[in-house]
Design an enzyme around this catalytic site. Sequence first.
Site, PDB file in Angstrom:
ATOM      1  N   CYS A  59       0.906  -1.186  -0.138  1.00 15.70           N
ATOM      2  CA  CYS A  59       0.033   0.090  -0.120  1.00 15.70           C
ATOM      3  C   CYS A  59       0.797   1.343   0.082  1.00 15.70           C
ATOM      4  O   CYS A  59       2.130   1.300   0.046  1.00 15.70           O
ATOM      5  CB  CYS A  59      -1.048  -0.075   1.199  1.00 15.70           C
ATOM      6  SG  CYS A  59       0.063  -0.006   2.732  1.00 15.70           S
ATOM      7  N   CYS A  73       3.089   1.775   2.936  1.00 11.87           N
ATOM      8  CA  CYS A  73       4.166   0.848   3.080  1.00 11.87           C
ATOM      9  C   CYS A  73       5.328   1.749   2.169  1.00 11.87           C
ATOM     10  O   CYS A  73       6.669   1.801   2.371  1.00 11.87           O
ATOM     11  CB  CYS A  73       4.346  -0.431   2.157  1.00 11.87           C
ATOM     12  SG  CYS A  73       2.954  -1.315   3.219  1.00 11.87           S
ATOM     13  N   ASP A 123      38.328 -11.994 -25.649  1.00 16.96           N
ATOM     14  CA  ASP A 123      37.855 -12.057 -27.104  1.00 16.96           C
ATOM     15  C   ASP A 123      36.740 -11.040 -27.279  1.00 16.96           C
ATOM     16  O   ASP A 123      36.184 -10.547 -28.475  1.00 16.96           O
ATOM     17  CB  ASP A 123      37.131 -13.163 -27.360  1.00 16.96           C
ATOM     18  CG  ASP A 123      38.128 -14.657 -27.377  1.00 16.96           C
ATOM     19  OD1 ASP A 123      39.303 -14.547 -27.819  1.00 16.96           O
ATOM     20  OD2 ASP A 123      37.624 -15.580 -26.822  1.00 16.96           O
ATOM     21  N   ASP A 129      35.039 -16.814 -27.064  1.00 17.51           N
ATOM     22  CA  ASP A 129      34.140 -17.192 -25.873  1.00 17.51           C
ATOM     23  C   ASP A 129      34.681 -16.508 -24.711  1.00 17.51           C
ATOM     24  O   ASP A 129      33.926 -16.402 -23.508  1.00 17.51           O
ATOM     25  CB  ASP A 129      34.027 -18.537 -25.455  1.00 17.51           C
ATOM     26  CG  ASP A 129      35.393 -19.167 -24.953  1.00 17.51           C
ATOM     27  OD1 ASP A 129      36.589 -18.781 -25.517  1.00 17.51           O
ATOM     28  OD2 ASP A 129      35.159 -19.953 -23.892  1.00 17.51           O
ATOM     29  N   ASP A 176      39.012 -18.068 -32.028  1.00 20.03           N
ATOM     30  CA  ASP A 176      39.819 -18.004 -30.330  1.00 20.03           C
ATOM     31  C   ASP A 176      39.900 -19.714 -30.324  1.00 20.03           C
ATOM     32  O   ASP A 176      39.289 -20.712 -30.994  1.00 20.03           O
ATOM     33  CB  ASP A 176      38.968 -17.370 -29.539  1.00 20.03           C
ATOM     34  CG  ASP A 176      39.641 -17.955 -28.162  1.00 20.03           C
ATOM     35  OD1 ASP A 176      40.762 -17.583 -27.904  1.00 20.03           O
ATOM     36  OD2 ASP A 176      38.932 -18.456 -27.411  1.00 20.03           O
TER      37      ASP A 176
END
Length: 726
Positions: free
Chosen positions: A42, A45, A629, A625, A445
């Site tokens: 509410c 709060c 890279d 990855d 890579d």
Amino acid sequence: MTAQLSPPSAAACPGCLAAPAEAVRPIPEDVQIALSLPTIHCQACISKVERTLNAYPGIESARVNLTLKRAMIQAEPEVQARDLIPVLEGIGFEAHELDAGALSATQNDKVGRDLLMRLAVAGFASMNVMLLSVSVWAGATDATRDMFHWISAMITLPAIAFSAQPFFRNAWSALRVRQLNMDVPIVLAIVLTLVTSLWETSLSGEHAYFDAALTLTFLLLIGRYLDYRTRAVARSAAEELAALEVPRAIRVVDGVEEEVAVSALEVGDLILVRPGGRMPVDGEIILGQSELDRSLLTGETLPVFAEPGLAVNAGEVNLTGPLTIRAAAVGQDTSLHRMADLVAIAESGRSRYTSLADSAAKLYAPGVHILSALSFVGWYLYSGDFRVALNIAAAVLIITCPCALGLAVPAVTTAASGRLFRRGMLIKHATALERLADVDTVVFDKTGTLTAGTPELVNLGEHGRQDLAIALALAEGSSHPLSVSVTRSARVAGIKPADVSDIREVPGFGTEGLLRGQRVRLGRAAWTGADQGTQTSAWLAVGDRAPTAFLFTDALRPGAEEAVQGLQAAGKSVLLISGDTTGAVSDLAGRLGIKDWVAEALPEEKADRVQSLAQEGRKVLMVGDGLNDTAALAAAHVSISPASALDAARVASDIVLLGSDLSPISDACDTAVRATKRIRENFRIATLYNVIAVPLAVVGLATPLIAALAMSSSSITVSLNALRLR
């Protein structure tokens, strides 16, 4: 390379190795803290939480969203979420920190839901207006017809105002900088159709075209939603890199440890990095021995032995023992921050790529506008009837509206993306397929991309069962990647561990124990009394006997050979660039038949090599990855990363490889070429349609309603042509 073994406390899981010892989340100075508040319900709060948070020292502002049950807090760097959670719990509210990934995912979901809602509203309104139009077509006249037209207007105007917002925003963004894109003629067609319909309705005219405006919006929103569904909306890779920067560090002053914000560190400060922690600055080790996980930065497969005098970089992970380092570069001067800058620059350069649809719009939009204006002026001068001239101008705009062009790209992209998804590839970026079709050079890579990143024992058969039993007993006492490989291979071979006692691990060297009173060791060459070799190895020393070597190589990813061979067979140049050692890279290049390779490359050197290839006129596909890279992935013409890659690498890439098999990469290039061919075919279909339909509209043989029907038929034709890719 020799074995460098780490203690059992160092987790074998790479994700665990990368995690800091303490659960501290990075909080950049200009980024808010986000807290989930599941128990608020509410306005009272909200007021209580905001009042409490705003009173906390160091908080600049706090706002609570009741719908999302979330608090967004702007605070100084010293304030952390873990400081605020007990405060909120003290006033009776449950609180949890929201990480940046969750916030990004929520925002992405919101974009998709918003677009889908606009599509639903346009479709629902279109169906209702179509029903009203049927009554008019069936013969309704005078007051009844006018009533249906005004009801249609009341449905259409708010529906268009809500549903067509993406087109209006994009058109205004282009016009504001004096540019034209595909949305400019779309918006003009919608607006002119509405103006014409309101004009006709106010004069009790026979025809209004509200259904045409809604149908046009609905079809175009389908294209936008298809485009959205084909890619993952993600945060900038530069932000992902910044998230790896450590927010706090332990500074040592006169032997006293104090936790401070990284922004408070200066060159020359002494910093303690505990096992499992990430280096907060660049510097030099002055005290302690340990091992460093540099795989994110250099791609080097195995941990590196760390001792006083060794230079370290921000972002590296301390695995074994505590290290004291002297800061040599802090803040924006660290290697990690410089890498983030490289990525940001590369991303901004790649974002300048113009899609085929936008390129077509630069030529198409001016012609459409000029033709519609000339039609209006010509018919007004010929007939003197403003109403007739406006109708014909609207018909010309509708019939030439780039709905088919708007669907040409997303329809093909959706079909191609579906095909690639079934092969294990997810297309993220809107123009990725178009750029992939241009590729003539592929840069790979090594570690984690062409190889699985895990060592594979290659000379098990050269050792006797007794030596294997001893090695197994010692290897089981360590979580080092080489020990794990020895354990796995020996177990598969049916070996049982020898009865070795007093097993202990010496950080940075290996594992040792006692076998019937005789010392046995498994570890680094120098520690076991062996000569340094060139191949990755762990050495077994039993008493005074000469040490024997366990040799390792990187295990290839499934489909690596097929991918390389397929790309080479298609006439593409293949280059291997890795931060790993020369011997490891040379060996892998020979196994895969790659003639051009570069070893021991730093992240900026990878990015520079990709950029130099681009300057030579090459269209580069980068497949990688690791963190090292990321800049190269962002700098490439198009990029691919495995789903197992670091978050920053996945975000920087255009395509994510969902499985471990690399073989779909060559098929993706072929599919991209075919997809681009279909897009160009769709443009030709749209052009042919305009060549036939436009003269009919210009001479007044097509009303706006007929124009809308013709436009819809061209859109359907384009979509059916796209489905041929499946």
